[in-house]
Design a protein around this motif. Structure first.
Motif, mmCIF file in Angstrom:
data_model
loop_
_atom_site.group_PDB
_atom_site.id
_atom_site.type_symbol
_atom_site.label_atom_id
_atom_site.label_comp_id
_atom_site.label_asym_id
_atom_site.label_seq_id
_atom_site.Cartn_x
_atom_site.Cartn_y
_atom_site.Cartn_z
ATOM 1 N N UNK A 1 0.625 -1.644 0.301
ATOM 2 C CA UNK A 1 0.163 0.135 0.005
ATOM 3 C C UNK A 1 0.905 1.377 0.538
ATOM 4 N N UNK A 2 0.389 2.712 -0.908
ATOM 5 C CA UNK A 2 1.430 3.677 -0.877
ATOM 6 C C UNK A 2 0.481 4.490 0.752
ATOM 7 N N UNK A 3 1.204 5.638 1.324
ATOM 8 C CA UNK A 3 1.101 6.424 1.947
ATOM 9 C C UNK A 3 -0.166 6.549 1.598
ATOM 10 N N UNK A 4 -0.168 7.200 0.396
ATOM 11 C CA UNK A 4 -2.377 8.073 0.251
ATOM 12 C C UNK A 4 -3.227 6.661 0.886
ATOM 13 N N UNK A 5 -2.869 5.469 0.312
ATOM 14 C CA UNK A 5 -4.014 4.712 1.048
ATOM 15 C C UNK A 5 -3.856 4.138 2.104
ATOM 16 N N UNK A 6 -2.290 4.522 2.855
ATOM 17 C CA UNK A 6 -2.750 3.979 4.198
ATOM 18 C C UNK A 6 -3.599 5.191 4.902
ATOM 19 N N UNK A 7 -3.237 7.013 4.780
ATOM 20 C CA UNK A 7 -3.791 7.627 5.272
ATOM 21 C C UNK A 7 -5.380 7.480 5.261
ATOM 22 N N UNK A 8 -5.774 7.286 3.608
ATOM 23 C CA UNK A 8 -7.029 6.572 3.587
ATOM 24 C C UNK A 8 -7.309 5.622 4.226
ATOM 25 N N UNK A 9 -7.038 4.937 4.982
ATOM 26 C CA UNK A 9 -7.554 3.298 5.515
ATOM 27 C C UNK A 9 -8.187 4.229 6.937
ATOM 28 N N UNK A 10 -6.933 5.302 7.225
ATOM 29 C CA UNK A 10 -7.040 5.572 8.637
ATOM 30 C C UNK A 10 -7.539 6.699 8.734
ATOM 31 N N UNK A 11 -7.587 7.295 8.106
ATOM 32 C CA UNK A 11 -9.177 8.532 7.399
ATOM 33 C C UNK A 11 -10.310 7.794 8.323
ATOM 34 N N UNK A 12 -10.844 6.214 7.357
ATOM 35 C CA UNK A 12 -11.879 5.625 7.460
ATOM 36 C C UNK A 12 -11.845 4.880 8.682
ATOM 37 N N UNK A 13 -11.143 4.434 9.261
ATOM 38 C CA UNK A 13 -11.137 4.381 10.705
ATOM 39 C C UNK A 13 -11.518 5.342 11.363
ATOM 40 N N UNK A 14 -10.931 7.060 11.476
ATOM 41 C CA UNK A 14 -11.380 7.430 12.537
ATOM 42 C C UNK A 14 -12.913 7.770 12.071
ATOM 43 N N UNK A 15 -13.207 7.726 10.686
ATOM 44 C CA UNK A 15 -14.685 8.042 10.831
ATOM 45 C C UNK A 15 -15.670 7.261 11.172
#
Length: 96
Positions: A1-15
């Motif tokens: 996974x790219x950094x961007x993908x990791x960031x999106x996955x983290x944001x989704x968990x936060x949501x």
């Protein structure tokens, strides 16, 4: 996974966690919460897209109010995923 993908996955968990903690919330409140958690460049459209993504995976349900505002409520599967239980969901960060 790219950094961007990791960031999106983290944001989704936060949501997902915000929706769970609030026992449901609308996209405006969710966007404020996401910004407060450090995801400051998240647009309203990205918030809406992430909510739809979570809905497609049966992690939240979405009700449209006046056909313009999304209100999300966590599902049982979403509660499990937010707590790191059950099967991992690809594209959603797994809590430690």
């Amino acid at each position: 996974m790219s950094f961007r993908d990791d960031l999106i996955a983290s944001r989704r968990l936060a949501m997902l966690r915000l929706v769970k903690e609030q026992e449901g919330c609308n996209e405006s409140v969710l966007n404020i919460g996401i910004h407060a958690l450090g995801f400051r460049k998240t647009s309203r459209q990205e918030t809406r897209d992430d909510l739809r993504w979570l809905e497609k995976r049966d992690l939240v349900t979405i009700e449209m109010v006046r056909d313009t505002v999304m209100v999300a409520t966590v599902t049982d599967r979403g509660r499990e995923a937010a707590a790191g239980r059950g099967e991992p969901v690809e594209g959603l960060e797994r809590p430690e």
